[in-house]
Design an enzyme around this catalytic site. Sequence first.
Site, PDB file in Angstrom:
ATOM      1  N   TYR A 292       0.674  -1.160   0.051  1.00 62.20           N
ATOM      2  CA  TYR A 292      -0.036   0.082   0.055  1.00 62.20           C
ATOM      3  C   TYR A 292       0.918   1.143  -0.075  1.00 62.20           C
ATOM      4  CZ  TYR A 292      -3.879  -3.277   1.431  1.00 62.20           C
ATOM      5  OH  TYR A 292      -4.674  -4.145   1.479  1.00 62.20           O
ATOM      6  N   HIS A 300      -6.572   1.362  -2.149  1.00 64.82           N
ATOM      7  CA  HIS A 300      -6.367  -0.133  -2.421  1.00 64.82           C
ATOM      8  C   HIS A 300      -4.723  -0.409  -2.506  1.00 64.82           C
ATOM      9  CE1 HIS A 300     -10.710  -1.191  -2.259  1.00 64.82           C
ATOM     10  NE2 HIS A 300     -10.887  -0.143  -3.277  1.00 64.82           N
ATOM     11  N   LYS A 347      -4.258  -4.817  -9.623  1.00 63.52           N
ATOM     12  CA  LYS A 347      -2.957  -4.773  -8.887  1.00 63.52           C
ATOM     13  C   LYS A 347      -1.913  -5.381  -9.845  1.00 63.52           C
ATOM     14  CE  LYS A 347      -4.865  -5.496  -4.293  1.00 63.52           C
ATOM     15  NZ  LYS A 347      -6.309  -4.967  -4.705  1.00 63.52           N
TER      16      LYS A 347
END
Length: 393
Positions: A292, A300, A347
């Site tokens: 993070y 997120h 991601k």
Amino acid sequence: MASNRSKGSQKSGARRAENNRIYAHPLPLVFSTPDTGSKLGFGHVLGLFGLSRTRIENPHCEGVFDPATRSVWITNQRDSAILWRRGFFGKGDLSRSEPSWLARQTSARKAAGKYMTAEEVREKRRAERKQFKMDRAAAIAKAAAEAEAAFAEGREAMPAVIPSGATWKPQEPNENAELPEDSPEGDGDEADEELEPLEDVEHLQLTLQEAFFLIWNLDCLTVLDPHTSEPLSLKDIWKAFQSIHCIPPELPIYSNRFDNPFLVNYAAYHYYRSLGWVVKGGIKFCVDLLLYKRGPVFHHAEFGVVVIPVYEDPADQESSPFNLPNANTFSWTWLSTVNRVNSQVQKTLILSYVTIPASSRISPDLLSSPACLAHYSVRDVVLRRFIPARMRD
């Protein structure tokens, strides 16, 4: 419409400002400078000699080592709040991340019979989503059966009505159903006062990597022995965190091993923490770590990390008593699966290769202290999933 939008932006802006105030410190240590009220005071004189009046405020938190769960428990509510709000260390054992069990139970007690809590709203949405999928599957099966029967009879099938997410609505409760009994008469505040006060039974649970980072690098955590409740020295903690992966620890094959799982995982954790990332567990997304930028409260996770041990000397891998994950050659099917899971949740996948030093090159005596961590190296490989429709430019 514009007024509602402006109210929503004001609410989100206020929440963002409140989070910036609560989570202002990235680490438990706080650097403060006393305000003298004068620019040419004692601090100015110290500045002429290259000295600074900045002070380091150390919270000195306390935890208990728990070998059964391979973690350190922070039972003091003050220490738990400090470690979570200053760096997002650990997780509540009764919560998904932040230790909020007491607040959630208090909110549920106040909302009993008056309004739905956030957890109840979430469970209701999940139940409605499940019911929608069941209704849609039943409608599809009914339409298929009707089409098959129409084909067998030689007639035209009736148009099927398949519910969609935009048109489907949950069934209304039956009006003839029995209503719940009314709550006892009286003021709600008086009823709350009659209830026994809640006891906070939740604790903050630190991983071994998080605990050792707080102990060795920041010196803000004291770990107690679970049997004697006496503080453990750094040497004892160093041995205990390594021996927890050795069953039984007395066997000589576990001694003086550079591929101890704790050492490999801590090398990766320390690497990313030292670069300023907030590091959390990533088992939910099939990875070892999540990175993070500021913390789970703000954004997120941007990256998912898979830790891959690499032996400098292949002979060490052949004689290793540990079965390190991802140490052997992985398949493309596994890699594609992990990469697809992380790309679906926005991601970027990182393969973090942790090189384990060869025992033939380095003396095993270095394993008696954290000085051996200087011989580990971490190499990052960023992996992106190629999507032809999106990556033409």
